[in-house]
Write a protein that holds these residues in place. Structure first.
Motif, PDB file in Angstrom:
ATOM      1  N   CYS A 177       0.815  -1.214   0.000  1.00 48.13           N
ATOM      2  CA  CYS A 177       0.000   0.000   0.000  1.00 48.13           C
ATOM      3  C   CYS A 177       0.845   1.258   0.000  1.00 48.13           C
ATOM      4  O   CYS A 177       0.304   2.359  -0.042  1.00 48.13           O
ATOM      5  N   SER A 186      -6.510   1.338  -1.276  1.00 47.68           N
ATOM      6  CA  SER A 186      -6.698   1.144   0.151  1.00 47.68           C
ATOM      7  C   SER A 186      -7.456   2.313   0.771  1.00 47.68           C
ATOM      8  O   SER A 186      -8.309   2.128   1.631  1.00 47.68           O
ATOM      9  N   LEU A 187      -7.169   3.511   0.299  1.00 43.35           N
ATOM     10  CA  LEU A 187      -7.891   4.694   0.788  1.00 43.35           C
ATOM     11  C   LEU A 187      -9.369   4.593   0.452  1.00 43.35           C
ATOM     12  O   LEU A 187     -10.228   5.099   1.165  1.00 43.35           O
ATOM     13  N   GLU A 188      -9.660   3.948  -0.662  1.00 39.70           N
ATOM     14  CA  GLU A 188     -11.049   3.772  -1.050  1.00 39.70           C
ATOM     15  C   GLU A 188     -11.686   2.603  -0.302  1.00 39.70           C
ATOM     16  O   GLU A 188     -12.820   2.232  -0.578  1.00 39.70           O
ATOM     17  N   GLY A 189     -10.947   2.020   0.628  1.00 43.80           N
ATOM     18  CA  GLY A 189     -11.501   0.956   1.457  1.00 43.80           C
ATOM     19  C   GLY A 189     -11.458  -0.425   0.834  1.00 43.80           C
ATOM     20  O   GLY A 189     -12.198  -1.313   1.226  1.00 43.80           O
ATOM     21  N   LYS A 190     -10.592  -0.611  -0.136  1.00 40.18           N
ATOM     22  CA  LYS A 190     -10.564  -1.899  -0.831  1.00 40.18           C
ATOM     23  C   LYS A 190      -9.250  -2.639  -0.547  1.00 40.18           C
ATOM     24  O   LYS A 190      -8.383  -2.156   0.177  1.00 40.18           O
ATOM     25  N   ARG A 191      -9.105  -3.804  -1.139  1.00 50.77           N
ATOM     26  CA  ARG A 191      -7.856  -4.534  -1.049  1.00 50.77           C
ATOM     27  C   ARG A 191      -6.766  -3.696  -1.733  1.00 50.77           C
ATOM     28  O   ARG A 191      -7.022  -3.024  -2.721  1.00 50.77           O
ATOM     29  N   GLY A 192      -5.568  -3.773  -1.198  1.00 53.74           N
ATOM     30  CA  GLY A 192      -4.495  -2.921  -1.712  1.00 53.74           C
ATOM     31  C   GLY A 192      -3.838  -3.426  -2.974  1.00 53.74           C
ATOM     32  O   GLY A 192      -2.624  -3.642  -3.000  1.00 53.74           O
ATOM     33  N   ASN A 193      -4.595  -3.620  -4.023  1.00 50.30           N
ATOM     34  CA  ASN A 193      -4.009  -4.048  -5.295  1.00 50.30           C
ATOM     35  C   ASN A 193      -3.621  -2.833  -6.115  1.00 50.30           C
ATOM     36  O   ASN A 193      -4.422  -1.934  -6.283  1.00 50.30           O
TER      37      ASN A 193
ATOM     38  N   ASP C   9     -15.640   4.080   5.218  1.00 49.21           N
ATOM     39  CA  ASP C   9     -14.417   3.377   4.860  1.00 49.21           C
ATOM     40  C   ASP C   9     -14.415   1.997   5.513  1.00 49.21           C
ATOM     41  O   ASP C   9     -14.393   1.896   6.750  1.00 49.21           O
ATOM     42  N   ILE C  11     -12.119  -0.198   5.781  1.00 49.48           N
ATOM     43  CA  ILE C  11     -10.941  -0.494   6.597  1.00 49.48           C
ATOM     44  C   ILE C  11     -11.053   0.165   7.964  1.00 49.48           C
ATOM     45  O   ILE C  11     -10.748  -0.439   8.993  1.00 49.48           O
ATOM     46  N   VAL C  48     -11.363  -7.783   2.071  1.00 50.56           N
ATOM     47  CA  VAL C  48     -10.577  -6.679   2.623  1.00 50.56           C
ATOM     48  C   VAL C  48     -10.008  -7.063   3.986  1.00 50.56           C
ATOM     49  O   VAL C  48      -8.830  -6.863   4.269  1.00 50.56           O
ATOM     50  N   PHE C  51      -7.015  -9.296   3.682  1.00 55.02           N
ATOM     51  CA  PHE C  51      -5.870  -8.802   2.912  1.00 55.02           C
ATOM     52  C   PHE C  51      -4.819  -8.186   3.841  1.00 55.02           C
ATOM     53  O   PHE C  51      -3.625  -8.307   3.637  1.00 55.02           O
ATOM     54  N   TYR C  52      -5.321  -7.495   4.883  1.00 55.32           N
ATOM     55  CA  TYR C  52      -4.421  -6.699   5.733  1.00 55.32           C
ATOM     56  C   TYR C  52      -3.970  -7.479   6.954  1.00 55.32           C
ATOM     57  O   TYR C  52      -4.794  -8.058   7.669  1.00 55.32           O
TER      58      TYR C  52
END
Lengths: 429, 895, 145
Positions: A177, A186-193, C9, C11, C48, C51-52
């Motif tokens: 990220c 990631s900022l958009e709240g998704k998986r960090g692809n 958000d 996350i 999600v 993933f983290y």
């Protein structure tokens, strides 16, 4: 407090360890927010862009892209809203400079972001701080609150008619990220692809809108440049890489910590003059630029550590992390360590990196257990080469550098393992 | 200039600006190996197999993500590129157990093909030893993680096409794996078994569970035809082995479905091979059916009908045609009834669903059909959907609405008394009381007129009778509308503004609007609304009824109606009748005939003595079933032609075995007027015969021989008599079919109607006042019953309940009831209740849900054992004669 | 709302949920709630959350011990830190002690490289680790209720 190793010159770290980071008043006494005042009162956005361009400031996260140019691209795009993102997802092993700045002088970043916003026409800023940096998050939160109270943030900043807000987003444990497009995901709240580029963030970034992503250290340079001028900034560092760099030193040296120096300081100077020399044994190698960085042997001790000079030698400065290793280290063991890092941090989106990182570690591990084959080393090298050509992002593309440079110096040492012996005795064969 | 010129491997090609190298290459027949790219889905750029080299650019770039520019020189293959591709594929092969031995995709696997093309004998990497178990909780989808290459196509298809978002990736790096829901078995998620994941999967990771071990990919004979279920008209590819349909794929070039299907089309066609299939004619002797020969049966049919005709007159006979049979068969059927029976008493189930549409739109516009096309919804900024549970009844269209709302910024206004899935995607949901549609539509128009949001130019140039209409609408203020409908004022106003301000607004509707005693009025109101805002005659606008059956549009088009011949040409008009008389060579009856419910009524009164029913099941589909049974049992002679012994066929004197859609040639016309071909895939089962042949045989025996050799010939005749089908011939129907009106051979068909003028010239405003439904809840019968359908079944279930997967997923019916009402009645989920109305009663299980409002209950009419139409009201719309299925009063008792 | 709510958000919601959990994890019910709040599907929330590396869907100990094993820490002896912890806690990496007090995880660079080898226990950072130091830290934490 992270130990500072007698910085020859302080620009980014000028307040570090000298003011209370939780006091905006102390920051202000050190010309804090004067740059914002100057920009809002005396300069037009075009002039700010021009100043930053002239300074020759390059991205300090590792990519070294000319900051002024990046800002200009986004300023030109006719689409709103625009966003400024501060990349504080410092994950490169051996790097802790951004942490130092966030913990020691958070207002400097806020100032840099406000000025960036003004220059490109963005009213929203995000700072993406890695989730493990709890003190940084805490202090930055306090700083934001204070900045709002003092009307440096919010609507009508200092009565200029310019609005700017900053929000903190916390990471949740993912090195990838730190890559700018993965950061936006990631900022958009998704998986960090990571996303494929083009389109570039300057035209289509966060939520598809024009976005600038700048490293913490880059933004920390903005206020000084505005206050003291681009010409002043160019008086130190090198022609191609003006300004200072914050280097972080770790490993088998007497003193570990950080140091700010004009671009171009050498490895020898850092180790001997600042880190007080090797701790126990002789110097064997140093990795510069984090896990994706190249291995530098004795023959590179006098290369100036700036983006340009290192690139000329097929090396990278990257984040400026310096990991110093002595003769007790096994090259294969360290290689395994880097490969393990990549395997864990690969996002898994693209095949070359997702499977490649796993296979590379498997191959290296087999060698370290005495189960390797002669061809394995070349397979590792070739796979890394193909990964460089085909991977979606810099993570997969960069493995070739530590792999090829470690093999350049220590291929024989690694081959010994295939024959059943670890010369340093580190690997249990 | 909107195009660029570039070269790929030295070949000069032209491309549209903004397209990618991959798109351009594929369009020009240049293959670039790839695994994650799929036309119609978003671009992933993740497999990295499609890397190409571009002159003057360093390194390699992915063809699927790189936009073309003028003068670009692309090389898709050289030693370096091929070696890189090889390595990537070897990486895939080193992970998981890619075992082709008994894999269903063996022989049609993109990974297999790629490995072969690249000449890979063995992977150079250490091979992972982990073996995962397959996941087979779903009735129809089999998941094998060992073959998954994590291309993400299934994830994207589920998210973008069906918009169910059941699939995604979990974990990261080399540990990434595919999950459904919260990492649950597929059967425990929101999966609707559409199979889009199977269709897009490049390997054998996702396959059809029921086709397992049923045939190797190269053993299948493939036949393209049109789906027999709903009015979308998906193009399907039947995969056949030993004359059994083993699996079904969506045809990528299918104009409406573009390769995708719903659970019924993909997995619900096994009814064709059900053991219940009628294989010989049956004649009833002493209350029991006995097998008979065709001659026996056909002769009996002809003799009996002739007897009744001679004794009681032509109008004592009637015929119910089939909205599931082909256009050619419908044309022959109405021709037969009119000539051999000598009456216009011919109708079919469109009476029960869209008769009000045809009546309403014919009056307002001059043409009763869907004005626009399915795919031009993407051009609309606002879509008003009312009375249509689109995601369950027209799944492809429903998914498309969800897609447009999620990804295209299209605003949906949903008006429905039930909390259907589409309300979750709606910008505004208006929840009206059942049967109050004229009120809220007038309310919207009241606001639009008051705020000046209407299209003055359109009104002036293209319509008439606005002033009369305006007077009535002015009474329907938002406050008054709230009292009638229960819709809060502010919401009504917001919806009015949204539709009124739209550049292109489209209206979509179905049974919730049509199946009322005020059905015609409801449709007229929607037509008023569209005209008011100039939303007719342009792409992305219009008034769009979603037709239910696969060929109900065709059955109407081809004249299986009591008042018109094919092409909606009036029976009562002398010129028209003369034209048909000339071609057919007989005198034709001038008096309009009876409609479906009227025929049943007349039968029960003894006025109709003989009835010929083809492919219809009024014993489950008509309202007030006790009355239907009375009527049918009172007939002197009932002939039912069908593929199963339905509840209606049980009452017949003679049963004639017809064939399914897969066993004949012909055409269907879908909801947006698109005429598409069927292709015969398997021979008729047992001794069954194509329906058009049966009709011809009976006609011959009743003195009117017809000598068509094929449906193709029948269509040629249709074209000669039917202006809107004037240019329709089989040789023109391959590819995308044709949308009528298509008046001549050169005419390309018509995607949207009323372009420069309405079919009747100017659009007609009709002032409409609100009239309440015929039977509302009262003290004795305190609940409002509404009926409808669910995704997994189709109408009377005669087909879908005989499909193993469909029946397994949804084996029984339920009464939906609100939690508040359930509590008052002290009933819980799955409890049995007795539901009664003034017409009948039944027992059914209960499902407690917030989907229905307080005081309202809902059930489907799919299940014979709890036949909802025992309860429904046979009160009819005075113009269209359509029953009020959507509102009747019932009482509920715990059992 | 099945339409994605940009304001929420995922996350941040996951982090908040985990932070109030005694066992440092996110329950299935919480995942469902977050999906509703943010207007995303169940599978996306799960994707999600997994993933983290800071998130866990399985209950963990009251204290999550994260030991860094990247370059600098590895170089400076992370291996022996793991050995000590595994011995003291009687668990392997990835496991939780029987009394639900401690979970041991291996993580990537924590940014404490100047004090390698280093670890984090919940929010606290510990650098310049030695076996002695580790035993002291564990003792202190065991005393806490």
């Amino acid at each position: 407090m992270i130990k500072e190793l007698k910085s020859p010159l302080r620009v980014v770290l000028e307040n570090y360890g000298r003011i209370n980071p939780e006091s905006i008043e102390e920051y202000i006494t050190q010309d804090g927010y004067e740059a914002v005042r100057k920009v809002l009162r005396e300069m037009r956005p075009k002039q700010v862009l021009s100043e930053i361009k002239t300074s020759g400031l390059q991205g300090r996260g590792g990519a070294a892209f000319p900051t002024g140019l990046k800002w200009e691209f986004t300023a030109k795009v006719k689409d709103i809203p625009k966003y400024i993102i501060c990349n504080a997802d410092e994950g490169e092993p051996g790097t802790f400079k951004d942490r130092a700045i966030l913990e020691g002088d958070p207002h400097k970043i806020i100032e840099g972001m406000i000025i960036a916003g003004y220059a490109v026409g963005a009213n929203y800023g995000y700072i993406y701080i890695r989730g493990e940096y709890l003190l940084s998050i805490n202090r930055f939160n306090k700083a934001l609150k204070q900045a709002r109270e003092h009307r440096f943030l919010g609507e009508d900043v200092l009565g200029s008619g310019f609005n700017f807000q900053i929000e903190i987003h916390q990471g949740a444990g993912s090195y990838v990220c730190g890559e700018e497009t993965a950061l936006m995901e990631s900022l958009e709240g998704k998986r960090g692809n990571p996303r494929f580029k083009p389109p570039f963030p300057s035209s289509s970034g966060l939520w598809g809108k024009p976005t600038i992503i700048n490293n913490v250290e880059t933004l920390a340079n903005i206020a000084p440049i505005i206050l003291k001028g681009a010409d002043w900034f160019r008086t130190f560092g090198t022609k191609e890489c003006p300004g200072t760099k914050v280097y972080t030193i770790s490993g088998q040296v007497k003193e570990t910590g950080l140091i700010e120096a004009p671009m171009g300081i050498t490895l020898r100077e850092i180790i001997i003059d600042h880190a007080q020399g090797m701790r126990d044994s002789k110097f064997k190698m140093a990795q510069v630029g984090g896990a994706v960085g190249a291995i530098l042997g004795e023959d590179m001790l006098d290369v100036p550590l700036d983006y340009h000079s290192l690139r000329e030698k097929g090396l990278v400065l990257g984040s400026g992390a310096i990991l110093v290793m002595d003769e007790t280290t096994c090259a294969l063991d360290m290689l395994k360590c880097f490969l393990k890092f990549f395997k864990r941090e690969s996002c898994g989106k693209c095949i070359p990196c997702r499977v490649g990182t796993k296979k590379l570690l498997e191959l290296a591990t087999a060698i370290s257990q005495g189960k390797g084959k002669e061809d394995d080393i070349d397979l590792i090298l070739y796979t890394a080469k193909v990964m460089q050509k085909t991977s979606l992002c810099a993570l997969g593309q960069s493995l070739i550098l530590p792999i090829s440079t470690i093999l350049k110096y220590f291929r024989k040492e690694i081959t010994e393992h295939i024959k059943g012996r670890c010369p340093t005795g580190v690997c249990k064969i | 200039m909107n195009t660029v010129d570039l070269t790929i491997n030295g070949k000069l090609v032209q491309a549209e600006k903004g397209s990618t190298i991959m798109e351009v290459a594929l369009a020009n027949g240049i293959k670039i190996p790839h695994l994650c790219y799929k036309k119609g889905l978003s671009i992933a750029g993740s497999c990295r197999v499609c890397m190409v080299k571009i002159k003057d650019r360093p390194g390699m770039e992915a063809a699927c993500t790189t936009e073309v520019v003028e003068g670009m020189k692309v090389i898709t293959s050289d030693e370096e590129i091929d070696d890189a591709r090889k390595l990537i594929v070897e990486l895939i092969l080193s992970e998981h157990k890619h075992d082709c031995l008994v894999c269903e995709s063996n022989g049609q696997c993109e990974l297999q093909d790629l490995a072969y093309e690249l000449g890979i004998e063995m992977t150079r990497f250490p091979i992972s030893k982990t073996v995962e178990s397959t996941e087979d909780s779903s009735q129809v989808i089999l998941k094998d993680p060992n073959k998954c290459i994590l291309c993400g196509r299934c994830v994207r298809a589920c998210a973008e096409i069906t918009v169910q978002r059941v699939l995604d990736f979990a974990a990261r790096g080399s540990g990434t794996f595919l999950i459904s829901g919260l990492n649950k078995p597929l059967a425990d998620t929101d999966c609707v078994s559409c199979g889009a994941c199977i269709q897009t999967c490049p390997t054998g990771a996702l396959t059809e569970k029921l086709a397992r071990f049923q045939g190797r990919s190269w053993e299948f004979r493939k036949v393209q035809t049109t789906c027999p279920y709903c009015g979308v008209g998906c193009q399907i590819e039947l995969n056949i082995k030993n004359n059994r349909i083993v699996k079904v794929y969506g045809v990528e070039e299918g104009p409406e479905n573009k390769g995708y299907l719903c659970v019924k089309g993909r997995f619900g066609l096994d009814y064709i091979h059900h053991k219940d299939r009628l294989t010989t004619p049956l004649i009833k002797h002493n209350g029991k059916f006995e097998e008979a020969s065709w001659d026996e049966a056909l002769n009996l049919v002809a003799i009996k009908f002739k007897e009744l005709k001679d004794k009681y007159g032509s109008d004592a006979l009637a015929g119910l045609s089939s909205a599931k049979c082909t256009n050619e068969e419908n044309y022959l059927f109405q021709k037969f009834i009119r000539i051999c029976f000598g009456t216009n008493n011919v109708d079919h189930c469109a009476r029960l669903c869209h008769a009000s549409t045809v009546a309403g739109l014919a009056r307002a516009f001059g043409s009763g059909a869907m004005t626009n096309s399915i795919w031009d919804f993407e051009k609309a900024d606002v879509i008003l959907v009312t009375g249509s549970n689109t995601t369950e009844n027209h799944p492809i269209i429903g998914s498309y609405f969800k897609h447009l709302a999620s990804y295209n910024g299209t605003k949906l206004i949903v008006v429905d008394p039930r909390a259907i899935e589409l309300t979750e995607y709606a910008e505004i949901w208006l929840r009206q009381k059942s049967g109050t549609d004229v009120a809220w539509i007038n309310g919207l128009m009241n606001v639009i007129i008051n705020e000046g949001l209407y299209d003055k130019e359109f009104l002036r140039n293209r319509t008439e009778n606005f002033d009369e209409f305006r007077k009535v609408v002015s009474k329907y203020t938002p406050g008054k509308v709230e009292k009638i409908t229960g819709i809060p004022e502010e919401k009504l106003i917001a919806a009015a503004r949204m539709y009124g301000k739209a550049d292109r607004g489209s209206i979509v509707f179905a049974m919730g609007i049509t199946q009322h005693t005020t059905g015609t009025d409801n449709v007229l109101s929607l037509a008023n609304l569209a005209m008011l805002c100039g939303n007719v005659g342009r792409e992305g606008t219009g008034v769009n009824p979603l037709r239910g059956q696969n060929n109900v549009q065709g059955a109407c088009d081809l004249g299986a109606l009591p008042n018109v011949y094919s092409g909606y040409q009036k029976v009562s008009e002398p010129q028209v009748r003369e034209n048909f008389e000339t071609t057919w060579g007989v005198k034709l009856p001038p008096k309009e005939g009876l409609t479906v419910v009227e025929i049943i009524d007349a039968a029960s009164k003894g006025e109709i003595k003989g009835l010929y029913i083809m492919g219809e099941n009024p014993m489950l589909s008509d309202p007030n079933l006790n009355h239907v049974r009375e009527g049918l049992e009172n007939l002197d002679f009932l002939v039912v032609q069908d593929i199963f012994l339905t509840e209606t066929a049980e009452l017949a004197d003679v049963v004639l075995p017809g064939v399914s859609f897969a066993e004949k040639e012909g055409t269907f016309t879908n909801t947006c007027r698109r005429i598409q071909l069927l292709h015969k895939a398997i021979p008729p089962i047992g001794k069954s015969r194509e329906d058009w042949k049966i009709i011809m045989e009976i006609g011959k025996r009743m003195g009117y021989p017809m000598a068509y050799h094929s449906p193709r010939e029948i269509m040629d005749e249709i074209a000669s008599l039917t202006p809107i089908y004037g240019g329709v011939h089989f040789d023109r129907l391959g590819g995308q079919g044709l949308q009528w009106p298509c008046p001549s051979r050169e005419h390309p068909g018509t995607p949207y109607l009323h372009k420069d003028k309405f079919t009747r010239g100017k659009g007609l405003f009709t002032p409409v006042d609100y009239i309440p439904p015929a039977e509302l809840p009262d003290k004795e019968y305190p609940f409002l019953l509404s009926t409808g359908r669910v995704l997994y079944h189709f109408h009377t279930g005669s087909l879908s309940r005989r499909s193993k997967p469909l029946d397994s997923i949804a084996p029984e019916g339920f009464l939906e009831i609100s939690p508040q009402d359930a509590e008052k009645l002290r009933i819980k989920n799955n409890d049995w209740v007795r539901v009664s109305s003034r017409r009948g009663k039944l027992k059914v299980k209960v499902k407690v849900t917030n989907r229905v409002d307080k005081g309202v209950v809902f059930m489907t009419f799919h299940f014979a054992e709890s036949a909802a139409n025992l309860l429904t009201n046979d009160a009819l719309d005075p113009v269209a004669k359509i029953p009020e299925y959507k509102v009747s009063a019932v009482k509920i008792e715990r059992i | 709302m099945k339409l994605r709510n940009k304001e929420k958000d995922v996350i941040a919601l996951l982090r908040k949920s985990q932070s109030v959990s005694k066992h440092n994890y996110i329950t299935e019910d919480e995942l469902k709630f977050i999906a509703q709040e943010a207007g995303v599907s169940y599978s996306e929330v799960y994707g999600v959350a997994t993933f983290y590396s800071l998130f866990s869907l399985k209950p963990r100990g009251e204290y999550v011990i994260r030991v860094c094993e990247s370059g600098p820490c590895h170089l400076m002896g992370a291996k022996s830190i793991f050995k000590v912890l595994e011995k003291e806690l009687k668990i392997k990496v990835g496991e939780t002690t029987v009394d639900d007090k401690f979970t041991l995880e291996e993580v990537s660079c924590l940014g404490i490289c100047n004090e390698a080898p280093a670890m984090m226990i919940n929010e606290k950072v510990y650098g310049n680790l030695t076996p002695q130091k580790i035993r002291e830290i564990l003792r202190e934490l065991r005393k806490k209720k």
